[in-house]
Scaffold this motif. Structure first.
Motif, mmCIF file in Angstrom:
data_model
loop_
_atom_site.group_PDB
_atom_site.id
_atom_site.type_symbol
_atom_site.label_atom_id
_atom_site.label_comp_id
_atom_site.label_asym_id
_atom_site.label_seq_id
_atom_site.Cartn_x
_atom_site.Cartn_y
_atom_site.Cartn_z
ATOM 1 N N ALA A 423 14.026 -7.094 0.392
ATOM 2 C CA ALA A 423 14.133 -5.817 0.444
ATOM 3 C C ALA A 423 14.234 -5.222 -0.975
ATOM 4 C CB ALA A 423 15.353 -5.334 1.388
ATOM 5 N N GLU A 424 13.629 -3.946 -1.257
ATOM 6 C CA GLU A 424 13.944 -3.652 -2.716
ATOM 7 C C GLU A 424 15.427 -2.909 -2.707
ATOM 8 O OE1 GLU A 424 11.890 -3.720 -5.122
ATOM 9 O OE2 GLU A 424 10.091 -4.733 -4.107
ATOM 10 N N VAL A 425 15.853 -2.390 -1.669
ATOM 11 C CA VAL A 425 17.019 -1.663 -1.859
ATOM 12 C C VAL A 425 18.179 -2.540 -1.988
ATOM 13 C CG1 VAL A 425 16.043 0.416 -0.581
ATOM 14 C CG2 VAL A 425 17.097 -1.370 0.775
ATOM 15 N N THR A 426 18.262 -3.947 -1.519
ATOM 16 C CA THR A 426 19.346 -4.552 -1.608
ATOM 17 C C THR A 426 19.554 -5.775 -2.962
ATOM 18 O OG1 THR A 426 18.194 -6.319 -0.127
ATOM 19 C CG2 THR A 426 19.403 -4.353 0.919
ATOM 20 N N ASN A 427 18.508 -6.009 -3.580
ATOM 21 C CA ASN A 427 18.801 -6.904 -4.439
ATOM 22 C C ASN A 427 17.641 -6.719 -5.957
ATOM 23 O OD1 ASN A 427 16.155 -8.386 -3.969
ATOM 24 N ND2 ASN A 427 17.147 -8.865 -1.910
ATOM 25 N N ASP A 428 17.852 -7.565 -6.739
ATOM 26 C CA ASP A 428 17.133 -7.290 -7.929
ATOM 27 C C ASP A 428 16.190 -8.783 -7.861
ATOM 28 O OD1 ASP A 428 17.760 -4.729 -8.654
ATOM 29 O OD2 ASP A 428 19.731 -5.532 -9.651
ATOM 30 N N ASP A 429 16.032 -9.276 -6.874
ATOM 31 C CA ASP A 429 15.089 -10.423 -6.957
ATOM 32 C C ASP A 429 13.928 -10.307 -7.643
ATOM 33 O OD1 ASP A 429 17.313 -11.671 -5.532
ATOM 34 O OD2 ASP A 429 16.017 -11.662 -3.688
ATOM 35 N N THR A 430 13.212 -11.270 -8.310
ATOM 36 C CA THR A 430 12.049 -11.303 -8.866
ATOM 37 C C THR A 430 11.014 -11.264 -7.806
ATOM 38 O OG1 THR A 430 11.878 -13.614 -9.092
ATOM 39 C CG2 THR A 430 13.073 -12.430 -10.790
ATOM 40 N N TYR A 431 9.828 -11.105 -8.213
ATOM 41 C CA TYR A 431 8.691 -11.351 -7.271
ATOM 42 C C TYR A 431 8.541 -12.825 -6.583
ATOM 43 C CZ TYR A 431 3.782 -12.181 -6.262
ATOM 44 O OH TYR A 431 2.634 -12.774 -5.592
ATOM 45 N N GLU A 432 8.541 -13.498 -7.630
ATOM 46 C CA GLU A 432 8.535 -14.765 -7.242
ATOM 47 C C GLU A 432 9.730 -15.329 -6.426
ATOM 48 O OE1 GLU A 432 8.459 -14.006 -10.440
ATOM 49 O OE2 GLU A 432 6.502 -14.302 -10.958
ATOM 50 N N GLN A 433 10.913 -14.843 -6.293
ATOM 51 C CA GLN A 433 11.693 -15.095 -5.292
ATOM 52 C C GLN A 433 11.344 -14.237 -3.892
ATOM 53 O OE1 GLN A 433 14.970 -13.378 -7.858
ATOM 54 N NE2 GLN A 433 16.074 -15.468 -8.083
ATOM 55 N N HIS A 464 6.541 -4.329 3.087
ATOM 56 C CA HIS A 464 6.505 -2.933 2.315
ATOM 57 C C HIS A 464 5.651 -2.724 1.110
ATOM 58 C CE1 HIS A 464 9.448 -5.213 -0.253
ATOM 59 N NE2 HIS A 464 9.515 -4.219 -0.929
ATOM 60 N N PRO A 465 5.160 -1.487 0.924
ATOM 61 C CA PRO A 465 4.407 -1.240 0.043
ATOM 62 C C PRO A 465 4.530 -1.984 -1.442
ATOM 63 C CG PRO A 465 4.809 0.717 1.070
ATOM 64 C CD PRO A 465 5.831 -0.212 1.458
ATOM 65 N N SER A 466 5.720 -1.810 -1.919
ATOM 66 C CA SER A 466 5.961 -2.403 -3.181
ATOM 67 C C SER A 466 5.687 -4.026 -3.227
ATOM 68 C CB SER A 466 7.390 -2.374 -3.722
ATOM 69 O OG SER A 466 7.863 -1.062 -3.933
ATOM 70 N N PHE A 467 5.955 -4.702 -2.285
ATOM 71 C CA PHE A 467 5.601 -6.243 -2.342
ATOM 72 C C PHE A 467 4.200 -6.218 -2.052
ATOM 73 C CE2 PHE A 467 5.587 -10.484 0.142
ATOM 74 C CZ PHE A 467 5.876 -11.046 -0.925
ATOM 75 N N ALA A 468 3.401 -5.518 -1.313
ATOM 76 C CA ALA A 468 2.057 -5.543 -0.996
ATOM 77 C C ALA A 468 1.339 -5.320 -2.310
ATOM 78 C CB ALA A 468 1.664 -4.536 0.003
ATOM 79 N N ARG A 469 1.738 -4.296 -3.052
ATOM 80 C CA ARG A 469 1.102 -4.035 -4.236
ATOM 81 C C ARG A 469 1.332 -5.188 -5.113
ATOM 82 N NH1 ARG A 469 1.879 1.819 -7.175
ATOM 83 N NH2 ARG A 469 0.720 2.278 -5.228
ATOM 84 N N GLN A 470 2.375 -5.771 -5.282
ATOM 85 C CA GLN A 470 2.738 -6.867 -6.276
ATOM 86 C C GLN A 470 1.714 -7.972 -5.780
ATOM 87 O OE1 GLN A 470 6.639 -7.384 -5.697
ATOM 88 N NE2 GLN A 470 7.329 -6.625 -7.505
ATOM 89 N N GLY A 552 11.422 -0.143 0.796
ATOM 90 C CA GLY A 552 11.757 -0.727 1.775
ATOM 91 C C GLY A 552 11.915 -2.358 1.770
ATOM 92 N N ASN A 553 11.694 -3.000 2.846
ATOM 93 C CA ASN A 553 11.706 -4.509 2.938
ATOM 94 C C ASN A 553 10.540 -5.044 3.986
ATOM 95 O OD1 ASN A 553 13.873 -3.512 5.323
ATOM 96 N ND2 ASN A 553 13.381 -5.730 5.809
ATOM 97 N N THR A 554 10.629 -6.218 3.946
ATOM 98 C CA THR A 554 9.438 -6.672 4.778
ATOM 99 C C THR A 554 9.875 -7.329 5.894
ATOM 100 O OG1 THR A 554 7.591 -7.334 2.816
ATOM 101 C CG2 THR A 554 8.035 -8.939 4.652
ATOM 102 N N ILE A 555 9.326 -7.292 6.956
ATOM 103 C CA ILE A 555 9.702 -7.794 8.385
ATOM 104 C C ILE A 555 8.921 -8.426 9.031
ATOM 105 C CG2 ILE A 555 10.721 -7.077 10.395
ATOM 106 C CD1 ILE A 555 11.459 -4.380 9.614
ATOM 107 N N ILE A 556 9.335 -9.765 9.338
ATOM 108 C CA ILE A 556 8.435 -10.790 10.158
ATOM 109 C C ILE A 556 8.509 -10.837 11.406
ATOM 110 C CG2 ILE A 556 7.296 -13.026 9.933
ATOM 111 C CD1 ILE A 556 8.386 -13.250 6.845
ATOM 112 N N PHE A 557 7.483 -10.623 12.270
ATOM 113 C CA PHE A 557 7.813 -10.872 13.783
ATOM 114 C C PHE A 557 6.801 -12.071 14.148
ATOM 115 C CE2 PHE A 557 7.694 -6.321 12.898
ATOM 116 C CZ PHE A 557 9.038 -5.858 13.680
#
Length: 592
Positions: A423-433, A464-470, A552-557
């Motif tokens: 999730a973008e809103v909960t941490n400052d993880d790198t793209y790799e993380q 979520h869009p940020s991760f998809a764009r990355q 937002g954040n990514t969700i996996i069902f």
């Protein structure tokens, strides 16, 4: 009448009947004579099996070991034979084979969640042999309902205390008093002659005519209507809108379909879902006419013959994914809080599906919500995920499946697990993380592990869009990203380094000894030459969709047995996901 003031100043509310007409209202009675003496007889003990490898469930195994000893001790010439129960969704029905080997049978012990759509006891009675099923007392109504679904509500049952049985699942000493307490009831069920009520056959009577509720005020009349719904399992427990004739006619303006058009058959009791009946439930859920074509398409997905609808009746929630231009036209929320309350269309289209299951399918939520468990609040409106194509760097889900740019589709699948990803809103993880968090959700260390055959596994990634764009900026397409998830997680002994093999051995040994993460379908005996495990067997079993906002954040069902796999009612053509095009719209440009 709808809502009118009578000459005596009393208010009447007349509603159209929400219940679906049953395909088969017939119910048969028991006919096989019970045994007069157990000595010299052969009793088949049908123990429950489960898990990824269809291994015997330990509690059932211990229970029947003790029961067999008690039976043969009390009746020295009695013989027991053992068979797996065929109540599981993928089990092969071998009732005739079992019946040919025995004089009577005992089946169980079911302790939580109802079985598949087949009631073993009913099948065995129809195969010509008497017997009894055993379940925990919290499942008594569920098992009764399952026997009724199979057309034989009088099938005999014996219950055991749920807490006593569950606490004794791995302890023979604790299980012995559980079996002893039930022993006399089991014997009586096998030997007590049938009553006239048990032998009775009948058709289920039901009055499908409009119902009227009257009061001094509208509030009083509405309260009577609301209580009627609660008392007769016609709602989810929340307030519902009265489906008056006027309201239903208003709802039907949203579709060009004829009101008597049959969309499908709804479980558990197999009620007929016509357009009119769907409209009635949509009114009750608070939907608007322009939503109706979407709701109809959602019902089409779960009533398709390829879809294992009975699974989602029994607590395994469905997830609905919507893709196409109708999302923007209707204003379906696909950004902030797309799974949260507050958006009428998102909430009411999901709730409409539940109301159809309750009313058309006769799904009593006090039985079919979470037998033996706490239930899930998400069931009130189900999971509804609309694609955010504006911020999707790839083709839409609809286009990926071969549909045109003006077509909108609904996709449905059952889900067993929901994994909250980066999730973008909960941490400052790198793209790799972040990539690692998503990747690890497919590994053998994840919740479901990797069974030997991952044929039916389904994974639904909502990025979520940020991760998809990355991902896109790194050169990933949807297809190459799915391939990456496979390559990074598949286990192939021949391709592993010596260090990787030793690390895997160590982790599995620790897990087996209770020092690490428990394995769902992995033991230390599996870690040897020839090992080959995969997170999914086909890239088509992985959905990738973009929804939410950049923050937002990514969700996996995830689903451990695909709802369109071999456990569906009538598999015409197994497919990864059930897609239906939204059609019949009259109030929107798209979906016509």
């Amino acid at each position: 009448m709808d809502n009118i003031q009578t000459p005596t100043n009393r208010v009447k509310i007349e509603i159209m009947e929400p219940r679906g007409v049953l395909v088969d209202p017939g119910r048969e009675g028991l006919s096989n004579p019970r045994l007069t003496d157990l000595n010299g007889k052969t009793i088949a003990l049908l123990g429950l099996y489960g898990g990824a490898e269809s291994r015997p469930l330990l509690g059932s195994l211990i229970f029947f070991d003790i029961l067999e000893q008690m039976l043969t001790s009390a009746y020295p010439t009695l013989k027991c034979v053992r068979f797996p129960s065929f109540g599981a969704p993928n089990a092969v029905v071998n009732a005739d084979e079992i019946a040919a080997s025995c004089d009577a049978w005992v089946e169980g012990v079911k302790d939580a969640i109802t079985q598949g759509r087949r009631d073993v006891g009913v099948y065995m009675e129809r195969a010509g042999k008497p017997g009894v099923s055993i379940c925990s007392e919290v499942l008594l109504r569920s098992k009764r309902a399952l026997a009724d679904l199979n057309g034989m509500p009088a099938a005999r049952l014996v219950t055991v205390p749920a807490t006593d049985f569950c606490a004794a699942k791995r302890n023979r000493e604790l299980m012995e008093p559980v079996v002893r307490a039930a022993f006399d009831d089991i014997v009586k069920a096998l030997t007590t002659p049938l009553t006239e009520e048990e032998k009775r056959s009948y058709d289920m009577p039901y009055d499908y005519s409009p119902k009227t509720f009257e009061g001094e005020t509208y509030t009083e009349a509405y309260e009577k209507f609301f209580q009627y719904c609660a008392d007769n399992a016609l709602s989810d427990g929340l307030p519902v809108v009265p489906p008056t004739k006027e309201a239903v006619e208003w709802m039907l303006t949203g579709t060009s379909y004829e009101r008597d058009r049959v969309i499908g058959i709804m479980y558990p009791k197999r009620g007929i879902a016509t357009v009119e009946k769907i409209a009635i439930s949509a009114v009750m859920a608070g939907a608007k006419p322009e939503y109706l074509p979407v709701i109809i398409a959602m019902i089409e997905t779960i009533t398709a013959k390829n879809f294992n609808q009975f699974h989602i009746v029994n607590e395994i929630l469905p997830a609905f994914f919507i893709s196409g231009p109708i999302i923007k036209e209707l204003g379906i929320n696909n950004k902030i809080g797309y799974l949260a309350p507050g958006h009428r269309i998102n909430s009411t289209i999901g709730r409409s599906v539940l109301m159809c299951m309750i009313n058309i399918g006769w799904r009593d939520m006090t039985i079919y919500s979470s037998p033996g468990g706490p239930g899930q609040p998400a069931a009130y409106a189900n999971y509804v995920i609309a694609e955010n194509q504006d911020e999707n760097p790839w083709e839409s889900w609809a286009e990926q499946n071969g549909f045109g740019p003006d077509e909108s589709i609904v996709t449905a699948c059952e889900i067993n697990a929901v994994v909250r990803g980066p999730a973008e809103v909960t941490n400052d993880d790198t793209y790799e993380q972040r990539l690692g968090l998503v990747r690890n959700a497919f590994s053998w260390r994840a919740m479901w592990g990797m069974p030997e055959k991952a044929v039916d596994y389904r994974h639904m990634l909502v990025l979520h869009p940020s991760f998809a764009r990355q991902l896109a900026l790194e050169g990933f397409t949807k297809q190459s990203f799915v391939r990456y998830l496979y390559d990074e997680n598949a286990l192939d002994w021949d391709k592993m380094t010596g260090e990787q093999r030793e690390q895997l051995k160590l982790e599995v040994e620790e897990a087996t000894a209770g020092k690490g993460k428990a394995m769902y379908s992995f033991t230390k005996d599996d870690v040897k030459p020839g090992l080959h495990r995969e997170p999914f067997s086909d890239p088509a079993n992985v959905m990738v969709m973009v929804s939410g906002t950049g923050a937002g954040n990514t969700i996996i069902f995830q689903a451990i047995a695909g709802s369109t796999g071999p456990n569906a009612e009538d598999v015409e053509e197994p497919r990864p996901f059930m897609n239906k095009v939204i059609r019949g719209a009259t109030l929107t440009k798209y979906g016509r």
